[in-house]
Design a protein around this motif. Sequence first.
Motif, PDB file in Angstrom:
ATOM      1  N   GLY A  66      30.509 -30.285  40.439  1.00 43.34           N
ATOM      2  CA  GLY A  66      31.798 -31.138  40.900  1.00 43.34           C
ATOM      3  C   GLY A  66      32.716 -31.534  39.607  1.00 43.34           C
ATOM      4  O   GLY A  66      33.949 -31.436  39.747  1.00 43.34           O
ATOM      5  N   THR A  67      31.948 -32.251  38.776  1.00 42.55           N
ATOM      6  CA  THR A  67      32.727 -32.636  37.404  1.00 42.55           C
ATOM      7  C   THR A  67      33.265 -31.337  36.770  1.00 42.55           C
ATOM      8  O   THR A  67      34.836 -31.533  36.407  1.00 42.55           O
ATOM      9  CB  THR A  67      31.806 -33.010  36.471  1.00 42.55           C
ATOM     10  OG1 THR A  67      31.213 -34.483  36.996  1.00 42.55           O
ATOM     11  CG2 THR A  67      32.709 -33.917  35.206  1.00 42.55           C
ATOM     12  N   ARG A  96      36.376 -30.459  39.001  1.00 41.82           N
ATOM     13  CA  ARG A  96      37.477 -31.445  38.827  1.00 41.82           C
ATOM     14  C   ARG A  96      38.305 -31.285  37.641  1.00 41.82           C
ATOM     15  O   ARG A  96      39.482 -31.253  37.581  1.00 41.82           O
ATOM     16  CB  ARG A  96      36.963 -32.790  39.158  1.00 41.82           C
ATOM     17  CG  ARG A  96      36.690 -33.156  40.559  1.00 41.82           C
ATOM     18  CD  ARG A  96      36.324 -34.665  40.483  1.00 41.82           C
ATOM     19  NE  ARG A  96      35.229 -35.139  39.772  1.00 41.82           N
ATOM     20  CZ  ARG A  96      33.957 -35.107  40.438  1.00 41.82           C
ATOM     21  NH1 ARG A  96      33.842 -34.675  41.700  1.00 41.82           N
ATOM     22  NH2 ARG A  96      32.960 -35.409  39.683  1.00 41.82           N
ATOM     23  N   LYS A 107      40.553 -28.038  37.832  1.00 44.69           N
ATOM     24  CA  LYS A 107      41.650 -28.441  38.569  1.00 44.69           C
ATOM     25  C   LYS A 107      42.896 -29.284  37.726  1.00 44.69           C
ATOM     26  O   LYS A 107      43.857 -28.817  37.594  1.00 44.69           O
ATOM     27  CB  LYS A 107      41.143 -29.440  39.754  1.00 44.69           C
ATOM     28  CG  LYS A 107      40.710 -28.506  40.835  1.00 44.69           C
ATOM     29  CD  LYS A 107      40.313 -29.254  42.047  1.00 44.69           C
ATOM     30  CE  LYS A 107      39.610 -28.447  43.205  1.00 44.69           C
ATOM     31  NZ  LYS A 107      39.411 -29.069  44.490  1.00 44.69           N
ATOM     32  N   GLU A 108      42.222 -30.218  36.977  1.00 46.47           N
ATOM     33  CA  GLU A 108      42.951 -31.024  36.036  1.00 46.47           C
ATOM     34  C   GLU A 108      43.790 -30.031  35.166  1.00 46.47           C
ATOM     35  O   GLU A 108      44.883 -30.384  34.636  1.00 46.47           O
ATOM     36  CB  GLU A 108      42.323 -32.130  35.672  1.00 46.47           C
ATOM     37  CG  GLU A 108      41.814 -33.228  36.625  1.00 46.47           C
ATOM     38  CD  GLU A 108      43.112 -33.836  37.505  1.00 46.47           C
ATOM     39  OE1 GLU A 108      44.173 -34.210  36.617  1.00 46.47           O
ATOM     40  OE2 GLU A 108      43.006 -34.012  38.540  1.00 46.47           O
ATOM     41  N   LYS A 153      46.377 -28.254  36.661  1.00 48.13           N
ATOM     42  CA  LYS A 153      47.684 -28.976  36.887  1.00 48.13           C
ATOM     43  C   LYS A 153      48.306 -29.032  35.675  1.00 48.13           C
ATOM     44  O   LYS A 153      49.431 -29.118  35.421  1.00 48.13           O
ATOM     45  CB  LYS A 153      46.991 -30.282  37.613  1.00 48.13           C
ATOM     46  CG  LYS A 153      46.483 -30.247  38.865  1.00 48.13           C
ATOM     47  CD  LYS A 153      46.218 -31.657  39.535  1.00 48.13           C
ATOM     48  CE  LYS A 153      45.705 -31.486  41.113  1.00 48.13           C
ATOM     49  NZ  LYS A 153      45.462 -32.693  41.466  1.00 48.13           N
TER      50      LYS A 153
END
Length: 528
Positions: A7-8, A11, A14-15, A18
């Motif tokens: 999960g980390t 994330r 994704k960051e 972005k």
Amino acid sequence: MLREVIGTAIRGAKEAIKRRWPRLHLRTILFASLFLVAALPGVGAVFLRVYENTLVRQTEAELVAQGAALAATAEALWPGAPPLAVPPRDALTPEPPRIDLNATPILHERPTPLPAGPPSADAVAAGRQLAPIIGHTRQTTLAAIVLLDRNGIVVGGSGGSLAMLPEVRAALAGQPETVLRRNAGYRAVYRFEWLSRAAAIRVHHARPIVVDGKIVGVLLLSRSARALFKGMYEDRGKIAIGIAAILIVLIVLSGVLSRGIARPIEALGVATRSVAMGRGRVPDPPPTAAIEIQGLYRDFAAMAEAIERRSRYLRDFAHAMSHEFKTPLAGIRGAIELLEDHDAAMSADERRRFLANADADARRLASLVSRLLDLARADMARGDGGRLDDPAALLARVADSAIRPGFTVTLDATPSLPVIATAPATLEAVLVTLLDNSRQAGATRATISVSAAASRVLLRVDDDGPGVPPADAERLFTPFFTSRRAEGGTGLGLAIARSLLDAVGGTIALAPSDRGAAFVIGLPIADS
């Protein structure tokens, strides 16, 4: 533990995406999406066409390979043939496939052999030795294999001549040839097999048999092309990967549309409703949003800030106005109560004094109402596109009209000033307000000096009065703030001046001064 790590990592990915996401226009996202969706059927059709053509070419390549092997065997077994020489390893003569479904004509079904005499004796003898080899080959490859002699007469079976076929004529001339012919015995096996162009055709390949430099016979091979749907079934794993890739592209595209358009608009709608209810704020624009939507976020944030600033202004204004109106209204009411309660006991002088006080308060209320109307008109004003072609003449007229006994005005300006994008009445009203304030504050002299910057004209108004105390500097342009309330000042003059200048893109500010008060007015230069 592993789930948390994954999960980390997701994330973090994704960051990172972005942060590196390119800024895209909304029309770019929509065009790319619509173009891709519109192109998908074409891409699928082209894929099927290319794939089917590849299957036919693969069938041709298989027949070429079989024909080359069988022709070499026939050359070795042909009666009276010399031993085959082993060719050098570097003497390679590959035969690439030449069939193209889009360009190669499809001929009629192979006709029945024409009546002819018996085949040559050497071909018959070679046929007997080749029969077992041809049988085993046919059993594995499912290809129809026919041996012809040097005249194109069929060896074995019912005989007959196939020399009239174009592929046989080419082989008898020493050139291998492949053609496409219709298959009259074809029967559909798959439901959608009619979509395949190659389903009802056979690939025919004719190959010469050369012995000692002479054409002694021809091998005629034929086989149905690999069916499109059968090939798709055989290659179902690869096709499934392709379909999965297309689905992934569509999912990614949906994510781009969601992050670029849908989700930012939904978030903006939620934030707008929160701001409308008096809580929350417009968030920063998402980095993955389209450029137009990012601009919309900034516009909404600016609008929300302006609304909040205006709300605070209206609250403060209402509070100050109620305070300003309360004092004269209380005075008038008190005078009326005194006259009602003690009119008979009052002397004429006392009655006149109370009436004079009430009249002064009424005049102050009338003045406040008039100045409030001026402020409202100034706040509602918009740039009217006015032009001041000769600023020096207007400044000279205002300076002359402001001169009074004990108060002089000096103008320091060159005649050749640039044209100002301001209505003459606006600049005149602002200058009259500043000069009246200087005279009423006790100044005896005021100076108007002018200078031109890159895109603005700066006017500085100085006087030799008592100046503005530092404690009052921040509230100077606040409505109703005045240090001359006893003399009838409303505290609206500078607020009106600022509103008038804001409407035309101008500015006014208190400037540092060694003596007296100094104000700097900035006015935009008109476009030539």
